[in-house]
Enzyme design. Structure first.
Site, short mmCIF file in Angstrom:
data_model
loop_
_atom_site.label_atom_id
_atom_site.label_comp_id
_atom_site.label_asym_id
_atom_site.label_seq_id
_atom_site.Cartn_x
_atom_site.Cartn_y
_atom_site.Cartn_z
N LYS A 151 69.42 53.74 47.61
CA LYS A 151 68.42 53.51 48.81
C LYS A 151 67.35 54.80 48.93
O LYS A 151 68.05 55.70 49.12
CB LYS A 151 68.91 53.12 50.28
CG LYS A 151 69.85 51.92 50.15
CD LYS A 151 68.87 50.61 50.25
CE LYS A 151 69.45 49.50 50.50
NZ LYS A 151 68.61 48.32 50.77
N ASP A 167 65.79 51.10 45.41
CA ASP A 167 65.53 50.45 46.45
C ASP A 167 64.80 51.15 47.85
O ASP A 167 65.31 51.97 48.32
CB ASP A 167 66.57 49.54 47.19
CG ASP A 167 65.90 48.44 48.07
OD1 ASP A 167 64.86 48.41 48.52
OD2 ASP A 167 66.87 47.82 48.80
N GLU A 199 63.04 47.90 43.45
CA GLU A 199 63.18 46.83 44.50
C GLU A 199 62.35 46.95 45.50
O GLU A 199 62.51 48.06 46.10
CB GLU A 199 64.68 46.72 44.92
CG GLU A 199 64.85 45.53 45.78
CD GLU A 199 66.25 45.14 46.16
OE1 GLU A 199 66.49 44.57 47.26
OE2 GLU A 199 67.09 45.57 45.34
N ASP A 247 61.85 41.94 47.37
CA ASP A 247 62.85 41.68 48.35
C ASP A 247 62.13 41.25 49.67
O ASP A 247 62.11 39.85 50.06
CB ASP A 247 63.83 42.85 48.75
CG ASP A 247 64.85 42.52 49.61
OD1 ASP A 247 65.08 41.60 50.04
OD2 ASP A 247 65.89 43.76 49.89
N LYS A 263 67.85 36.45 49.61
CA LYS A 263 68.97 36.75 50.82
C LYS A 263 69.23 35.59 51.36
O LYS A 263 68.36 34.94 52.03
CB LYS A 263 68.32 37.76 51.66
CG LYS A 263 68.13 39.33 51.19
CD LYS A 263 69.39 40.05 50.59
CE LYS A 263 69.07 41.41 50.33
NZ LYS A 263 68.23 42.12 51.19
#
EC number: 5.1.1.-
Length: 339
Positions: A154, A178, A204, A229, A251
């Site tokens: 992240k 991400d 991402e 995403d 998701k």
């Protein structure tokens, strides 16, 4: 037919930080749907930055309990269509219900879901393990504490490239990065150039979903594949993402469950996009549902149960670098505390 609602606080092994904020625990809702001697389990995390609470989800599902009771013998897909008009503004609740209904449906039919769908689980992608934003020292510590062949890192700081270069000194594992929409197009294009030789698999959602011009430029000039995403929430988004991304991350909580998730996978394939399914901070209940989709995927982020101290269920598990399926029907999930 009976519906019970169980809520838990999932305790994270480490403070988890992304560009949206930090947390040490994650409230989650388990929907327990029983009929004719079978019980199905569904889950959705009460994620604050999406405006989701356990109480709100319970209220939403309770509002459609008469519809569920009247149609409990129908397929999960049929029940989803009947309840969607009432739950369309609460996809997390829709997901928990749909997941429980799928689990129940598989158990009634005496098969794991992947077999009902005609899938072969002998070769499936391995999940990444997420390293949240932290000091570099703590990020290195997390990598050392959990050696794994594939990490999602992240990002979203002013020192992202320096962080990746430092982490690369401590592991040869593949990185997925991400940024949670925290970069500009110029940053992302430049970063892709710097990262292409650091064993990074893809980026991402580096840009804000509203920055269509930036996404167009990044798609053309990025040296790494770009996966959507936040730009890919519901079914209609898959087609919208095709001109700007090389793949999509779906998701289940955001789109409303396995029913729309499977349709999104199919549509992405038709458009030539790579397909990933991701998770929130959830237990093995949700991970077991995602596990049924694995034969359909290129990538998966199903490390929710790996990141928590107090998993509440058995089911599809990931350890020793492999995905392990239980000898149970439906999703294979089984709550520890209630069976």
């Amino acid at each position: 037919m009976k519906i019970d609602y169980k809520s838990f606080n999932l305790e994270l092994k480490n403070t988890f930080t992304i560009s949206h904020g930090s947390r040490d625990y994650q409230p989650t809702l388990i929907v327990v749907l029983s009929d004719s001697g079978y019980t199905g389990y569904g889950e959705a995390a009460a994620t604050v930055y999406y405006g989701v609470s356990v109480e709100k989800m319970i209220a939403s599902i309770r509002s459609v309990e008469p519809i569920i009771a009247e149609n409990i013998q129908k397929t999960p897909e049929e029940l989803w269509e009947l309840t969607f008009p009432h739950l369309k503004n609460d996809p997390f609740a829709q997901c928990a219900l749909d997941m429980a209904m799928h689990d129940l449906h598989g158990k009634r039919n005496g098969q794991p879901l992947y077999k009902m769908w005609g899938l072969d689980n002998s070769r499936v992608p391995l999940t990444n393990y997420t390293i949240g934003i932290d000091t570099v020292e703590n990020m290195v510590k997390k990598i050392r504490e959990f050696p794994w062949p594939l990490y999602k890192i992240k990002l979203g700081t002013d020192d992202d490239i320096a962080i990746v270069k430092e982490l690369r000194k401590h592991t040869d594992s593949i990185f997925r990065l991400d940024a949670n929409a925290a970069w500009t197009a110029e940053q992302a294009i430049g970063n892709s150039e710097a990262l292409k030789d650091l064993n990074v698999e893809f980026l991402e959602q580096p840009l804000n979903p509203k920055d269509t011009l930036g996404m167009e430029a990044l798609y053309k000039h990025s040296r790494l594949p770009v996966i959507a995403d936040e730009s890919c929430i519901v079914e209609a988004d898959v087609e919208k993402c095709a001109p700007y991304f090389h793949g999509v991350n779906i998701k289940l909580t955001k789109c409303g469950g396995l029913t729309p998730g499977r349709r999104m996978i199919k549509k992405a394939r038709e458009l030539g996009l790579k397909v990933m399914v991701g998770c929130m901070t959830e237990s093995t209940v949700s991970m077991s549902a995602i596990g049924q989709l694995l034969p359909m995927l290129d990538y998966v982020d199903m490390d929710g149960a790996l990141l928590i101290r107090n998993d509440i269920a058995d089911g599809v598990k990931v350890y020793d670098g492999k995905v392990h399926y239980p000898n149970r029907n439906g999703t294979g999930a089984k709550l520890f505390k209630f069976e």
